[in-house]
Structures are given as C-alpha cells and as structure tokens.
Design a protein around this motif. Structure first.
Motif, mmCIF file in Angstrom:
data_model
loop_
_atom_site.group_PDB
_atom_site.id
_atom_site.type_symbol
_atom_site.label_atom_id
_atom_site.label_comp_id
_atom_site.label_asym_id
_atom_site.label_seq_id
_atom_site.Cartn_x
_atom_site.Cartn_y
_atom_site.Cartn_z
ATOM 1 N N ILE A 58 61.487 48.965 -61.145
ATOM 2 C CA ILE A 58 62.096 47.668 -60.846
ATOM 3 C C ILE A 58 61.054 46.677 -60.339
ATOM 4 C CG2 ILE A 58 63.702 46.485 -59.292
ATOM 5 C CD1 ILE A 58 65.524 48.956 -59.566
ATOM 6 N N VAL A 59 60.171 47.131 -59.477
ATOM 7 C CA VAL A 59 59.133 46.245 -58.948
ATOM 8 C C VAL A 59 58.179 45.803 -60.055
ATOM 9 C CG1 VAL A 59 57.148 46.160 -57.389
ATOM 10 C CG2 VAL A 59 59.296 47.100 -56.597
ATOM 11 N N ILE A 60 57.833 46.693 -60.961
ATOM 12 C CA ILE A 60 56.965 46.330 -62.084
ATOM 13 C C ILE A 60 57.666 45.331 -63.001
ATOM 14 C CG2 ILE A 60 55.864 47.227 -64.176
ATOM 15 C CD1 ILE A 60 55.204 49.749 -62.555
ATOM 16 N N ILE A 61 58.947 45.532 -63.256
ATOM 17 C CA ILE A 61 59.701 44.606 -64.110
ATOM 18 C C ILE A 61 59.770 43.220 -63.466
ATOM 19 C CG2 ILE A 61 62.013 44.109 -64.999
ATOM 20 C CD1 ILE A 61 62.271 47.118 -65.561
ATOM 21 N N ILE A 62 59.887 43.156 -62.162
ATOM 22 C CA ILE A 62 59.909 41.866 -61.474
ATOM 23 C C ILE A 62 58.522 41.216 -61.496
ATOM 24 C CG2 ILE A 62 60.181 40.777 -59.206
ATOM 25 C CD1 ILE A 62 62.421 42.822 -58.678
ATOM 26 N N GLY A 63 57.469 42.001 -61.383
ATOM 27 C CA GLY A 63 56.116 41.458 -61.299
ATOM 28 C C GLY A 63 55.514 41.023 -62.620
ATOM 29 N N LEU A 64 55.902 41.638 -63.731
ATOM 30 C CA LEU A 64 55.300 41.302 -65.021
ATOM 31 C C LEU A 64 55.522 39.847 -65.453
ATOM 32 C CD1 LEU A 64 55.674 44.526 -67.171
ATOM 33 C CD2 LEU A 64 53.599 43.487 -66.277
#
Length: 55
Positions: free
Chosen positions: A9-15
């Motif tokens: 989830i954090v990676i999806i938000i950061g990309l």
C-alpha cells in the motif's frame, strides 16, 4: 502478512508521487508546491514500503 500489505500500500501511494508530481502540485488543497519536494516524499515512501517488508 500485515507487513506485506502495508508495504504494498505504501509503495502504491508513493509511486504516483515519483512518476507525476505535477498532478499532485496542481491540486488546490496541496500545501507543497515544489515538484522536487513531492518527488522526495515519494522516494521516502517507496523506501519505507520496501524496508517494512523485510523487517
């Protein structure tokens, strides 16, 4: 399992912050108007997501 989901989830938000920071800075509620600042926040989020999967 929770760590894996949190990391994803954090990676999806950061990309999107890394790929298209201009879209984020154009939003009226955005307090950060610097594209480089948005990109740095995105990199920090992606690194946090990757590290949280391994800890």
């Amino acid at each position: 399992m929770v760590d894996l989901l949190f990391g994803i989830i954090v990676i999806i938000i950061g990309l999107p912050m890394i790929i298209a920071p201009k879209k984020i800075t154009e939003r009226p509620k955005c307090k950060i108007k610097s594209e480089m600042g948005i990109r740095i926040c995105g990199v920090v989020l992606v690194v946090l997501g990757v590290v949280s999967m391994f800890i």
